[in-house]
Design a protein around this motif. Sequence first.
Motif, mmCIF file in Angstrom:
data_model
loop_
_atom_site.group_PDB
_atom_site.id
_atom_site.type_symbol
_atom_site.label_atom_id
_atom_site.label_comp_id
_atom_site.label_asym_id
_atom_site.label_seq_id
_atom_site.Cartn_x
_atom_site.Cartn_y
_atom_site.Cartn_z
ATOM 1 N N TYR A 288 5.680 12.618 -0.183
ATOM 2 C CA TYR A 288 5.678 11.166 -0.016
ATOM 3 C C TYR A 288 7.134 10.720 0.010
ATOM 4 O O TYR A 288 7.861 10.910 -0.978
ATOM 5 N N LEU A 289 7.583 10.145 1.122
ATOM 6 C CA LEU A 289 8.966 9.701 1.263
ATOM 7 C C LEU A 289 9.006 8.184 1.129
ATOM 8 O O LEU A 289 8.563 7.458 2.028
ATOM 9 N N ILE A 290 9.537 7.717 0.002
ATOM 10 C CA ILE A 290 9.452 6.299 -0.351
ATOM 11 C C ILE A 290 10.854 5.679 -0.359
ATOM 12 O O ILE A 290 11.703 6.094 -1.154
ATOM 13 N N PRO A 291 11.117 4.712 0.501
ATOM 14 C CA PRO A 291 12.440 4.082 0.518
ATOM 15 C C PRO A 291 12.661 3.292 -0.762
ATOM 16 O O PRO A 291 11.744 2.657 -1.285
ATOM 17 N N ILE B 180 2.337 4.504 -10.666
ATOM 18 C CA ILE B 180 1.891 4.100 -9.337
ATOM 19 C C ILE B 180 0.952 5.173 -8.800
ATOM 20 O O ILE B 180 1.322 6.348 -8.712
ATOM 21 N N ASN B 181 -0.272 4.788 -8.458
ATOM 22 C CA ASN B 181 -1.230 5.737 -7.905
ATOM 23 C C ASN B 181 -0.834 6.096 -6.476
ATOM 24 O O ASN B 181 -0.527 5.208 -5.669
ATOM 25 N N LEU B 182 -0.848 7.384 -6.163
ATOM 26 C CA LEU B 182 -0.445 7.809 -4.825
ATOM 27 C C LEU B 182 -1.354 7.239 -3.740
ATOM 28 O O LEU B 182 -0.950 7.132 -2.583
ATOM 29 N N GLY B 183 -2.564 6.855 -4.119
ATOM 30 C CA GLY B 183 -3.471 6.269 -3.145
ATOM 31 C C GLY B 183 -2.956 4.971 -2.557
ATOM 32 O O GLY B 183 -3.359 4.581 -1.459
ATOM 33 N N THR B 184 -2.060 4.289 -3.284
ATOM 34 C CA THR B 184 -1.496 3.035 -2.788
ATOM 35 C C THR B 184 -0.266 3.274 -1.916
ATOM 36 O O THR B 184 0.323 2.325 -1.408
ATOM 37 N N LYS C 161 3.020 8.752 2.923
ATOM 38 C CA LYS C 161 2.552 10.138 2.851
ATOM 39 C C LYS C 161 2.890 10.879 4.137
ATOM 40 O O LYS C 161 2.470 10.485 5.231
ATOM 41 N N GLU C 162 3.709 11.921 4.021
ATOM 42 C CA GLU C 162 4.145 12.724 5.173
ATOM 43 C C GLU C 162 4.785 11.871 6.258
ATOM 44 O O GLU C 162 4.743 12.215 7.442
ATOM 45 N N ASN C 163 5.389 10.754 5.856
ATOM 46 C CA ASN C 163 6.034 9.856 6.823
ATOM 47 C C ASN C 163 7.519 10.207 6.895
ATOM 48 O O ASN C 163 8.366 9.572 6.266
ATOM 49 N N TRP C 164 7.837 11.207 7.691
ATOM 50 C CA TRP C 164 9.219 11.686 7.787
ATOM 51 C C TRP C 164 10.110 10.715 8.561
ATOM 52 O O TRP C 164 11.343 10.830 8.539
ATOM 53 N N ASN C 165 9.503 9.748 9.238
ATOM 54 C CA ASN C 165 10.292 8.730 9.932
ATOM 55 C C ASN C 165 11.069 7.838 8.962
ATOM 56 O O ASN C 165 12.010 7.145 9.368
#
Length: 304
Positions: free
Chosen positions: A262-265, A280-284, A289-293
Amino acid sequence: MTKEQLLFIENHITEINSPNFNLASTENGIALFGSITNLKTFLKGFFITRLNGSAFNTLLIREFKDRNFVKARIPEIANQYFISKSDLQSFYDDVLQRTLIDEVNKEAYINNSLAFIQTSVENAYHFGYTKTSLKKILEKQYDFIFSNGFPANILNINTGVMTANAGDSAQFLFLARAILAGYNCSNVDVRSSRYDAVVDFNNVLLRLQIKGVSSSNSISFKDRDRGGQGIDHTHETNKGKRITTADCDIYVAVDKEVGICYLIPMSYVDGLAEEDITSINLGTLEHYKENWNIISEVAGTKTI
């Protein structure tokens, strides 16, 4: 292991498996084990030694089967056989899931999965084009389904050491994934640094803090409180601090069981209220999730 240590376990196993067990409140507990971490390590080692005989494995599974595999009844089995309830649950989680593979027909599983996907896809030609690659990835992932992901601590490493090693594993899992995806990235070896890795994207250096997650399925944007023997975790200087853009540009959560990232700015994290940063639940966080952009997006904001 000594007779005194074994006798202590036999006399106190119910207390040990109860919530809020305090080793210091028992007679000779500290003298025999030194700390609760050492006690847990002792219990795990003693349990694994006994598991070397397959008859004991079979006995434990039969005991659980007789209780209809009800999770709430694991503590009574653990107390009966002088085992830490968490160790026994881990044993059941591992063994019972792995043995399912003997009851499932692999070819039927893959064919049924493909059939389900086919009925969900509107265009038959679309499915036909992807069928071969889908079948290959289903075959590759098959064993991981029943092993519950990557093997963890099969060598029974000390709990404290394993916690640190597991953190490193998340870091290197991400680096391997990022390099495989084509990114120019490096590990940061200085442990006191507030970030764990750097990514060079079009000559823009990004700082990444990387944390591992597993069964809890939640993350915290706050450092852990410092603890251990001789450390007052309640002291202000040892309390975990909030992670902000001053520390890193991207927060990466790595699922240690299967390697999902999970790549979170940090712009998202900075926008959270103080009370919302600790769980923080990963579901939110499906958008990340897998957002390499996210790497190119964050790099773009730094070049403005």
